[in-house]
Scaffold this active site. Structure first.
Site, PDB file in Angstrom:
ATOM      1  N   SER A 152       0.793  -1.234   0.000  1.00  0.00           N
ATOM      2  CA  SER A 152       0.000   0.000   0.000  1.00  0.00           C
ATOM      3  C   SER A 152       0.824   1.281   0.000  1.00  0.00           C
ATOM      4  O   SER A 152       0.244   2.374  -0.041  1.00  0.00           O
ATOM      5  CB  SER A 152      -0.971   0.012   1.184  1.00  0.00           C
ATOM      6  OG  SER A 152      -2.130  -0.732   0.857  1.00  0.00           O
ATOM      7  N   LYS A 196      -0.101   3.629  -2.703  1.00  0.00           N
ATOM      8  CA  LYS A 196      -1.126   4.670  -2.615  1.00  0.00           C
ATOM      9  C   LYS A 196      -0.528   6.067  -2.533  1.00  0.00           C
ATOM     10  O   LYS A 196      -1.225   7.066  -2.797  1.00  0.00           O
ATOM     11  CB  LYS A 196      -2.041   4.392  -1.427  1.00  0.00           C
ATOM     12  CG  LYS A 196      -2.870   3.112  -1.615  1.00  0.00           C
ATOM     13  CD  LYS A 196      -3.793   2.860  -0.442  1.00  0.00           C
ATOM     14  CE  LYS A 196      -4.711   1.669  -0.696  1.00  0.00           C
ATOM     15  NZ  LYS A 196      -4.146   0.374  -0.283  1.00  0.00           N
ATOM     16  N   SER A 221      -6.253   3.116   4.354  1.00  0.00           N
ATOM     17  CA  SER A 221      -5.598   2.385   3.267  1.00  0.00           C
ATOM     18  C   SER A 221      -6.590   1.480   2.546  1.00  0.00           C
ATOM     19  O   SER A 221      -6.281   0.330   2.215  1.00  0.00           O
ATOM     20  CB  SER A 221      -4.412   1.565   3.797  1.00  0.00           C
ATOM     21  OG  SER A 221      -3.520   1.236   2.752  1.00  0.00           O
ATOM     22  N   LYS A 240       3.006   6.912   5.565  1.00  0.00           N
ATOM     23  CA  LYS A 240       2.134   5.857   5.030  1.00  0.00           C
ATOM     24  C   LYS A 240       2.680   4.476   5.373  1.00  0.00           C
ATOM     25  O   LYS A 240       3.882   4.279   5.408  1.00  0.00           O
ATOM     26  CB  LYS A 240       2.021   5.987   3.505  1.00  0.00           C
ATOM     27  CG  LYS A 240       1.059   4.988   2.851  1.00  0.00           C
ATOM     28  CD  LYS A 240      -0.385   5.331   3.156  1.00  0.00           C
ATOM     29  CE  LYS A 240      -1.363   4.291   2.590  1.00  0.00           C
ATOM     30  NZ  LYS A 240      -1.425   3.071   3.413  1.00  0.00           N
TER      31      LYS A 240
END
Length: 364
Positions: free
Chosen positions: A51, A54, A111, A213
């Site tokens: 992820s 992203k 997420s 993140k």
């Protein structure tokens, strides 16, 4: 939530993790004020981004807003395909509409894979068209070892990156869009009656933490890009391929703490790093290590009956106040809709882990 210090968690997991991969995943520590690399470990080793993907999804979206294609109050529509994405997800029904602003907030905190697909389709018309934009952006900013095929980071053999490229991506976001830094430091979201806490365990627990993140899939392991600022100095740690949530947080915290004690005057710039020539030809797949009953049994036993995360870094502290939650909801989309052509995007079945507890849905 109480944090227990359990110095021997590494012993509890060592046998399981060592069976399939090296104990230390790639990492990069960068001084964001100077662009110098204070530490690095296998910075060019190919890896699955999970992820952390992203972040590129958000960069492409920021660029679309800047170009006037969309606005932060433009609609993001949940398609049938988006609704079918596996967890982590929000679970909105097909036809639901939210704003670009709320979609980005959900990507950075929850997420959610369904929101990533919906955002990609709403910006570029299809996932494949959006992936083309992602790769164009990667080339533009100098991510020389990265290729994207989807906007969420669920596993695809073709979607690979490395720690150095992820540092380049994070720096591009900070440098090109400093006005949007608030998206990466949110402590929690309030979605109806649900409080969604940021998966970044350094937020509220590490002195000066302000982003950025997390990522997790079985093949990739546990990843974290963490930023922190103290006394006007900002650092960023990129940590990928760790065996647990705690391990990625511990490693990032220790890297950042050492960085704040290191002047870095003679350190190389990020752009000066070069591959060693000894990198593997393809990314390591950690599925046989991470997503096994033996691994999760070891993790569960180390955490004890309460099941709380167990950190070994002395620099990760217990939060001293309640989280500030930002409200997100459906509706409110009054901005212009993207004029990108709409194409049919046939869903491709996504392989699931052989074993993973429900709390470890792939995403954060």
């Amino acid at each position: 939530m109480r944090r227990r210090v359990f110095p021997t968690i590494g012993l509890a997991l060592a046998t399981v993790f060592a069976a399939g991969a090296a104990q230390a995943g790639p990492a990069v520590l960068v001084d964001l004020n100077t662009g110098k690399v204070l530490e690095q470990e296998d910075a060019f080793a190919p890896w699955y981004p999970a992820s952390l993907t992203k972040l590129m999804t958000v960069l492409v979206t920021f660029r679309a807003v800047k170009a006037g294609e969309i606005a932060f109050d433009s609609p993001v529509r949940i398609s049938e395909r988006a609704a079918k994405e596996p967890p982590s997800k929000m679970g909105y029904k097909p036809g639901s509409v939210l704003t670009v602003d709320n979609a980005i907030k959900i990507l950075m905190v929850k997420s959610a894979n369904d929101i990533a697909t919906a955002l990609a389709e709403s910006v570029a018309g299809s996932r494949s068209a959006f992936a083309a934009r992602m790769n164009a952006e990667a080339q533009r900013i100098g991510m020389s070892g990265t290729r994207f095929v989807n906007p969420h980071g669920l596993h695809a053999d073709e979607q690979t990156t490395n720690a150095r490229d992820l540092a380049v991506l994070a720096m591009a976001l900070r440098n090109e869009f400093p006005q949007h830094a608030h998206y990466f430091s949110m402590e929690a979201l309030q979605a109806g009656g649900k409080l969604l806490e940021n998966h970044n365990d350094l937020i509220m627990r590490f002195d000066g933490a302000n982003g950025m993140k997390t990522g997790y899939t079985c093949p990739s392991g546990f990843n974290l890009i963490a930023t922190a600022t103290r006394g006007g100095r900002s650092l960023m740690a990129v940590v990928i391929g760790e065996p647990t949530v705690e391990a990625r947080a511990d490693k990032a915290a220790n890297l950042l703490e050492r960085g704040f004690a290191t002047p870095g005057d003679t350190a190389p710039y990020l752009g000066q790093l070069r591959p060693s020539g000894k990198e593997a030809p393809s990314a390591v797949n950690l599925r046989p290590v991470i997503c096994t009953e033996a691994h999760w049994k070891a993790v569960t036993e180390a955490r004890g009956p309460e099941g709380h995360p167990v950190y070994t870094s002395p620099y990760i502290k217990e939060p001293t106040r309640e989280r500030v939650a930002v409200a997100v909801a459906l509706g409110g989309a009054t901005g212009p809709e993207s004029k990108a052509p709409r194409y049919a995007d046939v869903p491709i079945p996504t392989p699931r882990p052989d074993y993973a507890p429900a709390a470890m849905a792939e995403g954060g």
